[in-house]
Each structure stands twice: as structure tokens, then as C-alpha cells.
Design an enzyme around this catalytic site. Structure first.
Site, PDB file in Angstrom:
ATOM      1  N   GLN A  79      44.372  29.403  33.543  1.00 29.37           N
ATOM      2  CA  GLN A  79      45.260  28.389  33.791  1.00 29.37           C
ATOM      3  C   GLN A  79      46.678  28.900  32.966  1.00 29.37           C
ATOM      4  OE1 GLN A  79      44.314  24.447  33.304  1.00 29.37           O
ATOM      5  NE2 GLN A  79      46.218  23.611  34.283  1.00 29.37           N
ATOM      6  N   ARG A  85      46.284  21.719  37.618  1.00 31.84           N
ATOM      7  CA  ARG A  85      45.012  22.268  37.669  1.00 31.84           C
ATOM      8  C   ARG A  85      44.985  22.352  39.325  1.00 31.84           C
ATOM      9  NH1 ARG A  85      39.726  21.111  36.060  1.00 31.84           N
ATOM     10  NH2 ARG A  85      38.329  20.341  37.449  1.00 31.84           N
ATOM     11  N   ASP A 120      32.155  23.644  40.309  1.00 23.85           N
ATOM     12  CA  ASP A 120      31.738  22.957  41.693  1.00 23.85           C
ATOM     13  C   ASP A 120      32.451  23.277  42.861  1.00 23.85           C
ATOM     14  OD1 ASP A 120      29.249  21.371  40.490  1.00 23.85           O
ATOM     15  OD2 ASP A 120      30.963  20.709  38.877  1.00 23.85           O
ATOM     16  N   ASP A 148      24.976  22.388  30.493  1.00 25.68           N
ATOM     17  CA  ASP A 148      25.012  20.799  29.654  1.00 25.68           C
ATOM     18  C   ASP A 148      23.638  20.233  29.424  1.00 25.68           C
ATOM     19  OD1 ASP A 148      28.153  20.782  30.568  1.00 25.68           O
ATOM     20  OD2 ASP A 148      27.056  21.549  32.225  1.00 25.68           O
ATOM     21  N   ARG A 151      22.068  21.946  26.619  1.00 31.18           N
ATOM     22  CA  ARG A 151      23.007  21.092  25.192  1.00 31.18           C
ATOM     23  C   ARG A 151      22.355  20.020  25.045  1.00 31.18           C
ATOM     24  NH1 ARG A 151      28.721  22.807  27.559  1.00 31.18           N
ATOM     25  NH2 ARG A 151      28.955  24.853  26.510  1.00 31.18           N
ATOM     26  N   ARG A 153      19.189  18.840  25.823  1.00 32.22           N
ATOM     27  CA  ARG A 153      17.818  18.934  25.563  1.00 32.22           C
ATOM     28  C   ARG A 153      17.689  19.371  24.260  1.00 32.22           C
ATOM     29  NH1 ARG A 153      14.819  21.741  30.982  1.00 32.22           N
ATOM     30  NH2 ARG A 153      15.163  19.672  32.183  1.00 32.22           N
ATOM     31  N   HIS A 175      30.287  19.924  36.762  1.00 32.99           N
ATOM     32  CA  HIS A 175      30.077  20.706  35.482  1.00 32.99           C
ATOM     33  C   HIS A 175      31.608  20.385  34.691  1.00 32.99           C
ATOM     34  CE1 HIS A 175      29.729  23.779  32.313  1.00 32.99           C
ATOM     35  NE2 HIS A 175      30.646  24.697  33.080  1.00 32.99           N
TER      36      HIS A 175
END
Length: 314
Positions: A79, A85, A120, A148, A151, A153, A175
């Protein structure tokens, strides 16, 4: 077993390095719009092979992806200052409009593993382009919320004093900021997490859960603030996924793929627990959700759909 990586930046090169260290694949081809960068990454990683595994490495063009079983797509743009975005999404969608057909021209039977953010949406873009070119949608998947979930767990294991591998807990949805941590079904060795925590004598109240949620959800921001980018964790996730695909391991992983319908939102790519093997996505699982988790997953799916709606695909 030939693997291609398109995009030799931080994520692509770290994935390549991790694949070599673990001896996954027999041949690895790096393709980048900057050939000198791809060649430099190959040279650097080559010097690690005497200490790891003798994987055949080379930089190349799309034609060199011929007969690849797996192609990892880690290409994209960052970006820019003042850029929205949606404008960033459009630029990456335009890039994929060239990359995906070029890959499939030479490796029509390859599984495509997407690692470009926003994950995604780019997985959905790649799937649309691939299907239009005659590919099977099940052979296109994104790394999703694997990192994710890892992280989540790891933090639960640390809090409860048990190895993360013994913790079974998932992060679903986007995500990104709207991801959904599944507390209701989290367990350790089949024992519900709340019961295990009580038996273990470790507190698991609303404050602990809120802290854990934010630690998982905001981890990437903290890493990026400190070092500019995340690549080690996702590199390891890509390596595990690559092994799972190449060796048809059929592990259940929270990868991203296009779903017909999720909590009333149709045609959306997001992460659910899915069985992954040599043919890509073999089965999608739908774990039980409590009412709050259902609402959160619906909201996450809707956010992805709204961003996708503004894109123009050529």
C-alpha cells in the site's frame, strides 16, 4: 516434486528457504518480475543446501514452471501513502490477472497456494481467474488463518502450561481484523478448555480471553511496527501446507477457499477447517459454533464480500 514460487520478496524467499531446510520438494523454481532479485535469492538459499537438503534451485520464467505440482503465489504490491484499501486491492487484482493465467499456461495441473494479502480476497480473485481458465476451484487455496490458529494455540498452551500441539482450537473467517476465535470448541486432549483450565488451576476468565483475543488479532500489527513485515511464521505455514499437498497428508488445516455459502453470505472466500491433500481441498468441515461465533463469522464473511464487490476483474 517440483514447486514454483512466484514472488521472491520477503514471504516468497522465506518460504523457499524453509522448504529447503525441511527438504520439501526436489526442485524449486523462483519467478519474479525482477529477475535479478530471484537470482540473488536462489544464490543465497543455495549456500544453505550443504547444511540442509540437496534441493535443486533455480530462478526462471513462467515457462520454467512446466509440470510443477504446486505453485506458491506470493507476488503483489504494498500500500502506498494515501492509497485506499480498495485501490490497493484493485492493483493486486490486476497483477493476478496476468500471473494466474501465466502459471496455468505452463502448469495447468498445479495446486495454486495463495499467500498474497489481503489473503481471502486475493484467494477469491485467483479462484475466479483460474476457474475461467478451466481449472478446478478446489485446486486454489490460500494460507488463510493457519498462522492465526497457530498463534491462538501457542498462547493457550503457554497460558495453561501445555505444549501447543496438544491444544485444539481454531481461528476462522477473514485472515484479518474480523477473524473469529472459536473459544466454545477449544480443547486439550479432548477435554474442553474451560474444564482443563479449571483442573490445571489456570485462570480463564473474560479478561484472559480478551487479552488472548487481542494478542492473536493484533500480532501482525505489532510485528510490522517493529520490523516492517511478517515472513517467518507464514513461511513455516507455507512449508507445512506444501508438504501436506505434495505428500497427500490430508491434514485438517484452516485454509482459505471459496465457499458457496457461510452463515447466509454467498460466494465468499474465507477460512474454515479443511482437509488438504494432493488435489487441493478435499473436504470442508463446519465445527459447531455458539450464537456469538455464528454472528461474528457472518460479519467477517460480509466484510470480505463488501471489499470484493468494488473490484473490477478483467
Amino acid at each position: 516434486m517440483k514447486i514454483g514460487i512466484v514472488g521472491a520478496g520477503h514471504v516468497g524467499s522465506t518460504a523457499a528457504y524453509t522448504l529447503v531446510l525441511q527438504g520439501i520438494g526436489s526442485e524449486l523454481v523462483l519467478v519474479d518480475q525482477q529477475p535479478a532479485l530471484a537470482q540473488a535469492q536462489v544464490m543465497d538459499i543455495l549456500h544453505a543446501t550443504p547444511f540442509s537438503h540437496p534441493v535443486h534451485l533455480r530462478a526462471g520464467q513462467y515457462a520454467d514452471l512446466q509440470d510443477a505440482a504446486l505453485v506458491i503465489v506470493a507476488a503483489g504490491v504494498s500500500q502506498q501513502a494515501g492509497e485506499s484499501r480498495l485501490a490497493l486491492l484493485q492493483r493486486n487484482a490486476d497483477i493476478f490477472g496476468h500471473i494466474i493465467p501465466a502459471i496455468l499456461r505452463y502448469a495447468p495441473d498445479a495446486v495454486l497456494l495463495i499467500a498474497t494479502n489481503p489473503l481471502d480476497i486475493m484467494t477469491q480473485v485467483a479462484t475466479r481467474i483460474a476457474v475461467a481458465a478451466g481449472a478446478d476451484a478446489r485446486r486454489v487455496l490460500g494460507t488463510g488463518t493457519m498462522l492465526d490458529t497457530a498463534r491462538f494455540r501457542a498462547l493457550l498452551g503457554q497460558h495453561c502450561g501445555v505444549a501447543p500441539g496438544s491444544v485444539h482450537a481454531y481461528v476462522l473467517g477473514e485472515h484479518g481484523d474480523s477473524e473469529v476465535l472459536l473459544w466454545s470448541s477449544a480443547s486439550v486432549a479432548g477435554v474442553p478448555l474451560s474444564q482443563f483450565a479449571a483442573d490445571r488451576g489456570c485462570k480463564l476468565d473474560a479478561a484472559v480471553m480478551a487479552h488472548t483475543d487481542q494478542a492473536v488479532r493484533r500480532a501482525a500489527y505489532q510485528i510490522i511496527e517493529g520490523k516492517g513485515a511478517t515472513y517467518y511464521g507464514i513461511g513455516a505455514a507455507i512449508a507445512l501446507l506444501s508438504r501436506c499437498i505434495l505428500f497427500d497428508e490430508r491434514q485438517v488445516l484452516t485454509v482459505s477457499s471459496v465457499q458457496d455459502q457461510v452463515q447466509g453470505v454467498r460466494d465468499v472466500a474465507l477460512s474454515l477447517p479443511q482437509v488438504v491433500g494432493r488435489a487441493g481441498i478435499l473436504q470442508t468441515l463446519h465445527p459447531p459454533l455458539d450464537s456469538a461465533e455464528q454472528q461474528a463469522l457472518a460479519a467477517s464473511a460480509q466484510i470480505i464480500r463488501e471489499h470484493l464487490a468494488g473490484l473490477v476483474l478483467s
